[in-house]
Design a protein around this motif. Structure first.
Motif, PDB file in Angstrom:
ATOM      1  N   THR A 131       0.851  -1.194   0.000  1.00 59.88           N
ATOM      2  CA  THR A 131       0.000   0.000   0.000  1.00 59.88           C
ATOM      3  C   THR A 131       0.881   1.236   0.000  1.00 59.88           C
ATOM      4  N   LEU A 132       0.792   2.007  -1.064  1.00 57.75           N
ATOM      5  CA  LEU A 132       1.526   3.270  -1.158  1.00 57.75           C
ATOM      6  C   LEU A 132       0.652   4.370  -0.580  1.00 57.75           C
ATOM      7  N   PHE A 133       1.154   5.082   0.401  1.00 62.46           N
ATOM      8  CA  PHE A 133       0.364   6.138   1.030  1.00 62.46           C
ATOM      9  C   PHE A 133       0.067   7.259   0.037  1.00 62.46           C
ATOM     10  N   GLN A 134       1.041   7.594  -0.768  1.00 61.92           N
ATOM     11  CA  GLN A 134       0.874   8.634  -1.782  1.00 61.92           C
ATOM     12  C   GLN A 134       1.875   8.364  -2.886  1.00 61.92           C
ATOM     13  N   ASN A 135       1.423   8.486  -4.119  1.00 60.29           N
ATOM     14  CA  ASN A 135       2.314   8.218  -5.243  1.00 60.29           C
ATOM     15  C   ASN A 135       1.953   9.157  -6.398  1.00 60.29           C
ATOM     16  N   PRO A 136       2.853  10.063  -6.761  1.00 64.27           N
ATOM     17  CA  PRO A 136       4.215  10.246  -6.251  1.00 64.27           C
ATOM     18  C   PRO A 136       4.224  10.855  -4.850  1.00 64.27           C
ATOM     19  N   ALA A 137       5.350  10.651  -4.168  1.00 65.41           N
ATOM     20  CA  ALA A 137       5.533  11.186  -2.820  1.00 65.41           C
ATOM     21  C   ALA A 137       6.758  12.107  -2.819  1.00 65.41           C
ATOM     22  N   LYS A 138       6.971  12.757  -1.681  1.00 65.23           N
ATOM     23  CA  LYS A 138       8.049  13.737  -1.576  1.00 65.23           C
ATOM     24  C   LYS A 138       8.870  13.472  -0.328  1.00 65.23           C
ATOM     25  N   ALA A 139      10.187  13.611  -0.432  1.00 64.83           N
ATOM     26  CA  ALA A 139      11.090  13.447   0.710  1.00 64.83           C
ATOM     27  C   ALA A 139      12.128  14.562   0.678  1.00 64.83           C
ATOM     28  N   ASP A 140      12.651  14.893   1.869  1.00 64.89           N
ATOM     29  CA  ASP A 140      13.677  15.925   1.979  1.00 64.89           C
ATOM     30  C   ASP A 140      15.060  15.300   1.928  1.00 64.89           C
ATOM     31  N   LEU A 141      15.920  15.912   1.170  1.00 64.85           N
ATOM     32  CA  LEU A 141      17.277  15.419   1.005  1.00 64.85           C
ATOM     33  C   LEU A 141      17.978  15.339   2.356  1.00 64.85           C
ATOM     34  N   GLY A 142      18.552  14.190   2.641  1.00 64.32           N
ATOM     35  CA  GLY A 142      19.339  14.016   3.852  1.00 64.32           C
ATOM     36  C   GLY A 142      18.544  13.784   5.111  1.00 64.32           C
ATOM     37  N   LYS A 143      17.258  14.019   5.103  1.00 61.49           N
ATOM     38  CA  LYS A 143      16.458  13.820   6.309  1.00 61.49           C
ATOM     39  C   LYS A 143      16.280  12.327   6.561  1.00 61.49           C
TER      40      LYS A 143
ATOM     41  N   ARG B 125      12.571  -6.220  -0.484  1.00 66.16           N
ATOM     42  CA  ARG B 125      13.758  -5.625  -1.118  1.00 66.16           C
ATOM     43  C   ARG B 125      13.356  -4.269  -1.677  1.00 66.16           C
ATOM     44  N   LEU B 126      14.236  -3.252  -1.450  1.00 65.58           N
ATOM     45  CA  LEU B 126      13.985  -1.899  -1.932  1.00 65.58           C
ATOM     46  C   LEU B 126      15.133  -1.483  -2.841  1.00 65.58           C
ATOM     47  N   PHE B 127      14.789  -0.974  -4.030  1.00 68.66           N
ATOM     48  CA  PHE B 127      15.828  -0.571  -4.984  1.00 68.66           C
ATOM     49  C   PHE B 127      15.461   0.774  -5.582  1.00 68.66           C
ATOM     50  N   SER B 128      16.390   1.750  -5.463  1.00 67.76           N
ATOM     51  CA  SER B 128      16.182   3.096  -5.987  1.00 67.76           C
ATOM     52  C   SER B 128      16.886   3.246  -7.337  1.00 67.76           C
ATOM     53  N   SER B 129      16.193   3.908  -8.257  1.00 64.73           N
ATOM     54  CA  SER B 129      16.782   4.120  -9.582  1.00 64.73           C
ATOM     55  C   SER B 129      17.974   5.076  -9.531  1.00 64.73           C
ATOM     56  N   LEU B 130      18.080   5.872  -8.465  1.00 61.28           N
ATOM     57  CA  LEU B 130      19.180   6.841  -8.366  1.00 61.28           C
ATOM     58  C   LEU B 130      20.246   6.439  -7.350  1.00 61.28           C
ATOM     59  N   GLU B 131      19.879   5.620  -6.363  1.00 54.95           N
ATOM     60  CA  GLU B 131      20.842   5.276  -5.309  1.00 54.95           C
ATOM     61  C   GLU B 131      21.065   3.782  -5.153  1.00 54.95           C
ATOM     62  N   GLY B 132      20.385   2.968  -5.962  1.00 56.38           N
ATOM     63  CA  GLY B 132      20.595   1.530  -5.895  1.00 56.38           C
ATOM     64  C   GLY B 132      19.870   0.888  -4.726  1.00 56.38           C
ATOM     65  N   GLU B 133      20.469  -0.181  -4.193  1.00 59.49           N
ATOM     66  CA  GLU B 133      19.840  -0.937  -3.100  1.00 59.49           C
ATOM     67  C   GLU B 133      19.711  -0.054  -1.854  1.00 59.49           C
TER      68      GLU B 133
ATOM     69  N   HIS C 108      13.153   9.597  -7.647  1.00 62.58           N
ATOM     70  CA  HIS C 108      13.582   8.208  -7.467  1.00 62.58           C
ATOM     71  C   HIS C 108      12.426   7.278  -7.829  1.00 62.58           C
ATOM     72  N   ALA C 109      12.683   6.304  -8.657  1.00 59.02           N
ATOM     73  CA  ALA C 109      11.727   5.213  -8.864  1.00 59.02           C
ATOM     74  C   ALA C 109      12.154   4.075  -7.945  1.00 59.02           C
ATOM     75  N   ILE C 110      11.441   3.916  -6.847  1.00 60.86           N
ATOM     76  CA  ILE C 110      11.811   2.911  -5.839  1.00 60.86           C
ATOM     77  C   ILE C 110      10.973   1.663  -6.072  1.00 60.86           C
ATOM     78  N   THR C 111      11.623   0.587  -6.432  1.00 60.41           N
ATOM     79  CA  THR C 111      10.942  -0.689  -6.673  1.00 60.41           C
ATOM     80  C   THR C 111      10.859  -1.459  -5.356  1.00 60.41           C
ATOM     81  N   ILE C 112       9.626  -1.763  -4.952  1.00 55.90           N
ATOM     82  CA  ILE C 112       9.381  -2.497  -3.708  1.00 55.90           C
ATOM     83  C   ILE C 112       8.998  -3.914  -4.087  1.00 55.90           C
TER      84      ILE C 112
ATOM     85  N   GLN D 168       4.966  -6.658  -6.354  1.00 57.21           N
ATOM     86  CA  GLN D 168       5.914  -5.588  -6.646  1.00 57.21           C
ATOM     87  C   GLN D 168       5.143  -4.298  -6.911  1.00 57.21           C
ATOM     88  N   ALA D 169       5.701  -3.194  -6.454  1.00 57.10           N
ATOM     89  CA  ALA D 169       5.114  -1.877  -6.701  1.00 57.10           C
ATOM     90  C   ALA D 169       6.249  -0.880  -6.855  1.00 57.10           C
ATOM     91  N   ILE D 170       5.964   0.211  -7.565  1.00 54.70           N
ATOM     92  CA  ILE D 170       6.971   1.252  -7.777  1.00 54.70           C
ATOM     93  C   ILE D 170       6.479   2.539  -7.141  1.00 54.70           C
TER      94      ILE D 170
END
Length: 709
Positions: free
Chosen positions: A408-420, A450-458, A473-477, A488-490
């Protein structure tokens, strides 16, 4: 009769047609006593009114049949216009008057009318025998299935009657909480009956007894039912959908007409606990024979039932669920329209769902059947009234297969703060959940995620994680349960560098011209925490003069001497390490200069006496170290000066020291370790006339007391 496919729930009931019913016996001897009188056609036509409750009968004219009728005779008749169900009555009184013939009667029984013989009635409820239908709610259609209608989608050729419905059981909006439950579907139905009742002489009064009476009702019902809704309620509701009315059915025992009045009613019901959002549907058939046999002393159950699950579609249950939905046909075969055989079949489908259970959901057929045989009126004789639930059993029809993990994705797309730092996954009662999504195994198994980010990898699954790269980031769950079922969900997560926030200590927005004006600020960044004072830059317009503790217009503390009156602005900007910038301005009302030159704070210092080190604003000190706080003030007119020192952390304010330019404070005392502390200094003075000037000089200083007690 279009059935909405939003979900097919169950409910099929059917009619096993008399497979266990007794076959007709060879002809038996029939003996009718002389006191039994069967009304001829002219007498039936002469009947004007018949009150079934009182037994009063009124005939328009005297007929030869009525002239021969005597008190205590048993009067029997086929249906007529004034007596649509016929009648079986014992004559109590006969009177003639100017209006015709009035006969008072009492209830009679078949044993009064027949000394020996056999009552045998067998048949089905046919479309051609249907007189009328009555639907009790809108959005309900019912009737007989005609051959020319079989091109309609939901009618089946082997059935006689249909009901289509689209009903809202609940529709409530209570303080913004919406509860809605809807049931829709269609029914194809057959019904039949079989009654065998031998009568024979015995040592009774009257001297007639029933032999081995057998009575059965059969049902064959094919039903599609869908239920959907969004609710969190307990529901218990049953309503009568409609009723079918049939022509009377007449059989003869010798010359005695025995009149049966068939009726068929259909009920719809739902009960249980409904949670959150749900939708499912079932197609099913139930075939049942409901019957009883008189053994001479009591009734014996001879019922049978069979259920067949035809289809189960669109199961969508979000949470715990426990509900039963049923269609219930009730048939009756009433002797002379008063009492007789009744049968009710209630086949329901019970759907249960429970998180952390294997299977997650289970579908059961809940089959209930009851039969009643009212024999006081008009059978009589030696039978006992019979009415009982003859079966109530639950059969498991289907269990959910191993369901794939639910993401269950709470919101898609979602937003995160860099470094937080964020918890991507954490174990909670509702499953493995984090800041952006939940992963859950419906059967409660331990998931491999398993979580994989298109910009940061595993990405790490446990603990906190701060994203290091800005952008989408496209995060594959990927979640896998213990049996290897995978989902699987993105998640599209936009990682942004949010600008820092400037925090102001309390300040006045009015100051006299030429009086030093102090402002203290701090800066917090969502991904970097508290920023250094060197990141804060100040500016003012000429002729105003700005100084800061770090010089070069940089720092957390600013001192401004305004060179002209009116509205003046102090400008401030701060940037984080990634370049995100925030700008703010403070507007100050500058008034006339004072008559006396006020004292002026030249400098403030905090010394850690344990380390003999000067502490700069924003730095961290060891909890429990003794700090020396001092201020240097210029006082050219030698005015009376008052000093007030306060430490503040959140809602806590604590005065320290006395009215002195130098005080001591044990770092963290009464405030606690690990807290950011604001040191506030208020400097006020009075003029020669001992009047307090309405201008205080304030200076704020941030320190953090950290370390063990």
């Amino acid at each position: 009769m279009t059935f909405k496919r939003n979900l097919w729930l169950f409910a099929v009931i059917s009619l096993l047609f008399l497979t266990a019913c007794p076959q007709p016996k060879p002809p038996v001897t029939t003996v009718i006593p002389d006191t039994t009188k069967v009304a001829d056609s002219s007498t039936r036509d002469a009947l004007i009114s018949f009150d079934m409750a009182s037994g009063d009968m009124h005939f328009a004219t005297m007929t030869p049949f009525l002239e021969a009728l005597k008190v205590n005779d048993v009067l029997v008749s086929e249906p007529s216009e004034a007596a649509p169900y016929g009648y079986l009555r014992k004559v109590v009184d006969i009177r003639n008057d100017a209006t015709g013939v009035n006969i008072a009667t009492a209830v009679a029984s078949l044993t009064d009318a027949i000394s020996e013989g056999e009552l045998y009635a067998k048949g089905e409820f046919h479309a051609e025998d249907l007189l009328a239908t009555e639907a009790y709610y809108p959005n309900i259609t019912m009737g007989a299935i005609r051959k020319d209608e079989l091109n309609t989608t939901n009618l089946l050729p082997d059935y006689d009657f249909f009901v289509s419905f689209d009903q809202t059981l609940l529709d409530v909006d209570n303080n913004g909480v919406k509860v809605k439950v809807k049931v829709s579907g269609d029914i194809n139905l057959k019904a039949g009956y079989n009654v065998v009742a031998p009568l024979k002489p015995c040592l009774k009064v009257p001297p007639v007894c029933f032999g081995d009476v057998t009575a059965t009702m059969g049902f064959d019902e094919y039903v599609n039912i869908a239920i959907s809704g969004e609710a969190n309620v307990k529901l218990s509701k049953e309503f009568k959908v409609g009723q079918y009315y049939f022509k009377p059915y007449v059989v003869f025992v010798g010359l005695v007409p025995v009149v049966f009045q068939p009726t068929l009613a259909v009920y719809l019901g739902a009960s249980g606990e409904l949670s959150l959002k749900f939708e499912y549907g079932i197609t099913e058939r139930v075939v049942a024979q409901l019957g009883a046999k008189w053994t001479g002393k009591s009734w014996e159950d001879i019922s049978d039932v069979d259920v067949q699950l035809k289809a189960l579609k669109d199961v969508d249950l979000n949470d715990a669920f426990n509900a039963e939905l049923y269609v219930k046909p009730t048939t009756a075969l009433l002797l002379y329209g008063t009492a007789g055989l009744t049968a009710t079949l209630q086949p329901g489908l019970k759907m249960t769902a429970s998180p952390n259970r294997d299977p997650f959901w289970q579908l059961d057929a809940v089959l209930k059947g009851s039969i009643g045989f009212g024999v006081e009126l008009p059978l009589g004789g030696n039978l006992a009234n019979y009415e009982a639930e003859i079966f109530n059993k639950t059969l498991t029809l289907k269990k959910s297969p191993n369901l794939a993990p639910k993401i269950t994705l709470f919101q898609n797309p979602a937003k995160a703060d860099l470094g937080k730092p964020y918890y991507l996954l954490d174990l909670r009662p509702e499953g493995l959940c984090g800041a952006f999504f939940c992963v859950k195994d419906p059967e409660g198994g331990v998931l491999n995620v398993r979580l994989f980010s298109s910009l940061e990898g595993e990405l790490p699954v446990g603990g906190e994680y701060g994203f290091k790269v800005e952008g989408m980031h496209a995060i594959t769950i990927t979640a896998t349960d213990p049996k290897g079922n995978t989902s699987q969900a993105i998640l599209n997560l936009n990682v942004v560098n949010a600008p820092p926030d400037i925090l102001f200590s309390p300040y006045n927005n009015t100051v006299p011209q030429g009086i030093p004006y102090f402002i203290n600020v701090g800066a917090d960044d969502l991904n970097s925490g508290r920023l250094a004072c060197s990141s804060l830059r100040w500016s003012v317009d000429s002729p105003d003069i700005l100084t800061t503790e770090l010089r070069a217009s940089v720092g957390c503390n600013a001192k401004i001497v305004f060179g002209k009156m009116g509205q003046r602005s102090v400008n401030l900007s701060v940037s984080d390490s990634q370049g995100a910038k925030t700008q703010k301005s403070i507007n100050v009302n500058v008034t006339e200069p004072p008559l006396h030159a006020p004292p002026e704070i030249d400098s403030i210092a905090i010394l850690d006496t344990n380390t003999n080190r000067e502490v700069q604003t924003g730095e961290t000190v060891i909890f429990g170290h003794r700090l020396k706080l001092s201020v240097a003030v210029s006082n050219p007119d030698n005015l009376a000066v008052t000093y007030s020192w306060i430490v503040n952390s959140g809602p806590k304010f604590m005065p320290i020291g006395g009215n002195e330019s130098t005080v001591y404070w044990t770092a963290g005392d009464t405030i606690g370790a690990g807290t950011s502390v604001l040191v506030l200094l208020n400097v006020s003075w009075t003029d020669p006339d001992n009047k307090i000037l309405n201008s205080n000089q304030k200076l704020a200083f941030f320190v953090t007391a950290e370390g063990p007690r």
